[in-house]
Write an enzyme that holds these catalytic residues in place. Structure first.
Site, PDB file in Angstrom:
ATOM      1  N   LYS A  55      -3.943   9.174   2.686  1.00 25.24           N
ATOM      2  CA  LYS A  55      -3.829   7.963   1.874  1.00 25.24           C
ATOM      3  C   LYS A  55      -3.397   8.376   0.489  1.00 25.24           C
ATOM      4  O   LYS A  55      -3.784   9.427   0.003  1.00 25.24           O
ATOM      5  CB  LYS A  55      -5.207   7.306   1.752  1.00 25.24           C
ATOM      6  CG  LYS A  55      -5.427   6.175   2.711  1.00 25.24           C
ATOM      7  CD  LYS A  55      -6.716   5.466   2.349  1.00 25.24           C
ATOM      8  CE  LYS A  55      -7.077   4.453   3.384  1.00 25.24           C
ATOM      9  NZ  LYS A  55      -8.479   4.391   3.671  1.00 25.24           N
ATOM     10  N   GLY A  56      -2.622   7.534  -0.139  1.00 26.14           N
ATOM     11  CA  GLY A  56      -2.237   7.816  -1.512  1.00 26.14           C
ATOM     12  C   GLY A  56      -2.450   6.594  -2.361  1.00 26.14           C
ATOM     13  O   GLY A  56      -3.033   5.599  -1.910  1.00 26.14           O
ATOM     14  N   THR A  57      -1.952   6.682  -3.576  1.00 28.16           N
ATOM     15  CA  THR A  57      -2.131   5.582  -4.519  1.00 28.16           C
ATOM     16  C   THR A  57      -1.438   4.317  -4.029  1.00 28.16           C
ATOM     17  O   THR A  57      -1.931   3.214  -4.222  1.00 28.16           O
ATOM     18  CB  THR A  57      -1.508   5.979  -5.881  1.00 28.16           C
ATOM     19  OG1 THR A  57      -1.767   7.369  -6.101  1.00 28.16           O
ATOM     20  CG2 THR A  57      -2.084   5.165  -7.008  1.00 28.16           C
ATOM     21  N   TYR A  58      -0.288   4.491  -3.408  1.00 26.74           N
ATOM     22  CA  TYR A  58       0.524   3.317  -3.094  1.00 26.74           C
ATOM     23  C   TYR A  58       0.567   2.946  -1.618  1.00 26.74           C
ATOM     24  O   TYR A  58       1.281   2.030  -1.249  1.00 26.74           O
ATOM     25  CB  TYR A  58       1.953   3.540  -3.582  1.00 26.74           C
ATOM     26  CG  TYR A  58       2.001   3.759  -5.068  1.00 26.74           C
ATOM     27  CD1 TYR A  58       1.769   2.700  -5.934  1.00 26.74           C
ATOM     28  CD2 TYR A  58       2.228   5.017  -5.601  1.00 26.74           C
ATOM     29  CE1 TYR A  58       1.783   2.892  -7.303  1.00 26.74           C
ATOM     30  CE2 TYR A  58       2.249   5.221  -6.971  1.00 26.74           C
ATOM     31  CZ  TYR A  58       2.019   4.154  -7.811  1.00 26.74           C
ATOM     32  OH  TYR A  58       2.025   4.346  -9.169  1.00 26.74           O
ATOM     33  N   VAL A  79      -0.059   7.369   5.034  1.00 34.21           N
ATOM     34  CA  VAL A  79       0.867   8.083   5.903  1.00 34.21           C
ATOM     35  C   VAL A  79       0.223   8.165   7.286  1.00 34.21           C
ATOM     36  O   VAL A  79      -0.927   8.610   7.415  1.00 34.21           O
ATOM     37  CB  VAL A  79       1.181   9.506   5.368  1.00 34.21           C
ATOM     38  CG1 VAL A  79       2.134  10.233   6.304  1.00 34.21           C
ATOM     39  CG2 VAL A  79       1.772   9.440   3.955  1.00 34.21           C
ATOM     40  N   ASP A 111       4.693  15.811  -9.760  1.00 31.69           N
ATOM     41  CA  ASP A 111       3.396  15.564  -9.119  1.00 31.69           C
ATOM     42  C   ASP A 111       2.998  16.769  -8.267  1.00 31.69           C
ATOM     43  O   ASP A 111       2.584  16.627  -7.114  1.00 31.69           O
ATOM     44  CB  ASP A 111       3.485  14.284  -8.273  1.00 31.69           C
ATOM     45  CG  ASP A 111       2.114  13.699  -7.963  1.00 31.69           C
ATOM     46  OD1 ASP A 111       1.124  14.141  -8.580  1.00 31.69           O
ATOM     47  OD2 ASP A 111       2.033  12.799  -7.105  1.00 31.69           O
ATOM     48  N   LYS A 169       5.594   7.077   6.279  1.00 30.34           N
ATOM     49  CA  LYS A 169       4.986   6.806   4.962  1.00 30.34           C
ATOM     50  C   LYS A 169       5.109   5.314   4.674  1.00 30.34           C
ATOM     51  O   LYS A 169       6.215   4.767   4.645  1.00 30.34           O
ATOM     52  CB  LYS A 169       5.663   7.644   3.873  1.00 30.34           C
ATOM     53  CG  LYS A 169       5.017   7.411   2.508  1.00 30.34           C
ATOM     54  CD  LYS A 169       5.267   8.544   1.545  1.00 30.34           C
ATOM     55  CE  LYS A 169       4.606   8.261   0.195  1.00 30.34           C
ATOM     56  NZ  LYS A 169       4.659   9.366  -0.728  1.00 30.34           N
ATOM     57  N   LEU A 222      -2.805  10.103   8.599  1.00 28.82           N
ATOM     58  CA  LEU A 222      -2.735  11.482   8.100  1.00 28.82           C
ATOM     59  C   LEU A 222      -3.230  11.590   6.671  1.00 28.82           C
ATOM     60  O   LEU A 222      -3.729  12.629   6.241  1.00 28.82           O
ATOM     61  CB  LEU A 222      -1.287  11.981   8.161  1.00 28.82           C
ATOM     62  CG  LEU A 222      -0.696  12.197   9.547  1.00 28.82           C
ATOM     63  CD1 LEU A 222       0.806  12.445   9.456  1.00 28.82           C
ATOM     64  CD2 LEU A 222      -1.381  13.372  10.241  1.00 28.82           C
TER      65      LEU A 222
END
Ligand SMILES: Nc1ncnc2c1ncn2[C@@H]1O[C@H](COP(=O)(O)OP(=O)(O)OP(=O)(O)O)[C@@H](O)[C@H]1O
Length: 405
Positions: free
Chosen positions: A43-46, A49, A156, A64, A41
């Site tokens: 992508k993030g920094t860490y 998902v 954020d 997540k 679904l």
């Protein structure tokens, strides 16, 4: 709760208690045994998902994944616990009481937002229709107001963290509490995404630390509003070297604002909308209003050339005044949340095995039951795709700055 040496009960607050429960319940498991991955679904920094289906229950959920290499256990437990703590608010993503780990990741489960995030539906350089934007703004304001009422600061706020359930924003929910901290707590370094970052946090060379403050959410919320309504960022960063910001700051600080002096990017707004922006985006953080003040402006037209006119109605049919009271949960409700979590296993394995435990999101005690290209400025933003999936050109990625740990 624990007992202090003098026999009185030392107070461990709910958030800490949730973290302890979460830590006690964290277990390793083979994800493929319990979940079928449908697709990624985001992508993030860490981490990432994924949309998954629970193999035994058939429940769709968003998992997540936080990479262990870059995420401390403490940070994972904090994000999970805060997400759970604020999830009773109907405008915040719901949580399943599920967390576990694999060799590579810490993982928790959330409600799946079927239409993705707000970022993907803001037409670049056009913005959302005013009615849609207002609907969204109203719900995000209530979510933020709720978080602030819990003495937390999201830190954020950006379109990627506003999850949507339909293209018209009839149902939107705030998510991603990885940066959330208690108001007043010290943080060593600035964190955030530059166009949304408040001017006091943008000043280069400030390494002396900051106190987490609601006003940074208010600023980011103001920038988010501008992005939603225009499909542009108002500036790249809130620093004097940014001509768009400088022009805005000069206008903000004028004692008497003449119509002709309104910066060009802001001339599309009505005087009421400009008044709202001036409160949200006050240069001095002490002068900024609370997020809920936006609710007083929903009854006005915001765009000069809008075809949709204004929409004064609340998305949920609730009366605007008194919304905070409606959304605040009592301490007994919070106690209920802890009790239910203690009884409910946080493992997907046991959720199946134990009779009577269904995998439903942890429900709010007072649920209402109701049911950009990253926006670009006209200036020289670096155009970079947000992900590697060929969205190139659609988005202008903002440069992430130092993340606090
Ligand atoms: N519950 C959900 N339902 C649908 N999509 C989701 C869900 N949670 C996250 N996403 C998608 O995944 C993206 C990344 O999620 P999230 O912001 O939680 O990750 P992150 O690693 O904290 O990101 P960042 O580094 O940008 O803060 C979101 O922008 C959204 O597009």
């Amino acid at each position: 709760m624990s007992t202090s040496p003098n026999g009185s009960r030392a107070s461990i607050d709910l958030l800490e208690e949730l973290q302890i429960i979460a830590a006690d319940n964290l277990e390793k498991l083979d994800i493929n045994k319990y979940y079928e991955v449908i697709r990624e679904l985001g992508k993030g920094t860490y981490g990432k998902v994924d949309l998954v289906v629970h193999k035994f229950r058939g429940t769709k959920m968003a998992l997540k994944f936080l990479r262990k290499k870059t995420t401390k256990l403490k940070s994972f437990l904090r994000e999970y616990s805060i997400s759970l703590y604020v999830s009773p608010c109907p405008y915040i993503i719901s949580m399943y009481g599920i967390l576990f780990e694999t060799d590579e990741y810490y993982i928790f489960a959330q409600e799946y937002a079927l239409a993705g995030d707000l970022f993907d539906i803001i037409p670049p350089q056009v913005g959302l229709p005013e009615t849609v934007a207002k609907r969204c703004v109203h719900q995000v304001a209530l979510a933020l107001d709720y978080i602030h009422s819990k003495k937390l600061v999201h830190r954020d706020i950006k379109p990627e963290n506003v999850l949507i359930f339909d293209q018209e924003c009839r149902k939107v929910k705030l998510s991603d509490f990885g940066m959330t901290r208690r108001a007043g707590s010290p943080v060593k370094r600035v964190s955030g995404t530059i166009p949304y970052t408040a001017p006091e946090l943008c000043v280069p060379g400030r390494h002396d630390g900051f106190c987490v403050d609601y006003s940074t959410d208010v600023w980011a919320f103001g920038v988010l509003l501008f992005c939603m309504l225009t499909g542009n960022f108002p500036w790249e960063k809130a620093l004097p070297c940014d001509a768009f910001y400088e022009e805005f700051a000069r206008w903000q600080q004028q004692p008497r604002r003449r119509a002709g002096a309104v910066p060009s990017q802001w001339r599309r707004f009505t005087s009421e909308a400009l008044r709202m922006f001036r409160h949200l985006l006050a240069i001095e953080k002490e002068q900024r209003c609370s997020v809920s003040e936006v609710l007083n402006f929903l009854c006005y037209c915001w765009m000069l050339d809008t075809e949709n006119g204004n929409t004064a109605t609340s998305p949920t049919g609730t009366v605007l005044n008194g919304h905070v009271a409606e959304l605040s949960s009592s301490s007994s409700e919070e106690g209920d949340l802890v009790e239910r979590l203690k009884q409910q296993s946080l493992s997907p394995m046991c959720a199946v095995a134990k009779a009577g435990i269904d995998i439903e999101p942890v429900t709010p005690p007072y649920s209402t039951g109701s049911t950009i290209n990253s926006p670009s400025t006209n200036n020289s933003y670096e155009r970079v795709s947000r992900d590697n999936n060929g969205n190139g050109g659609r988005i202008l990625v903002t440069t992430p700055i130092e993340i606090c740990v």
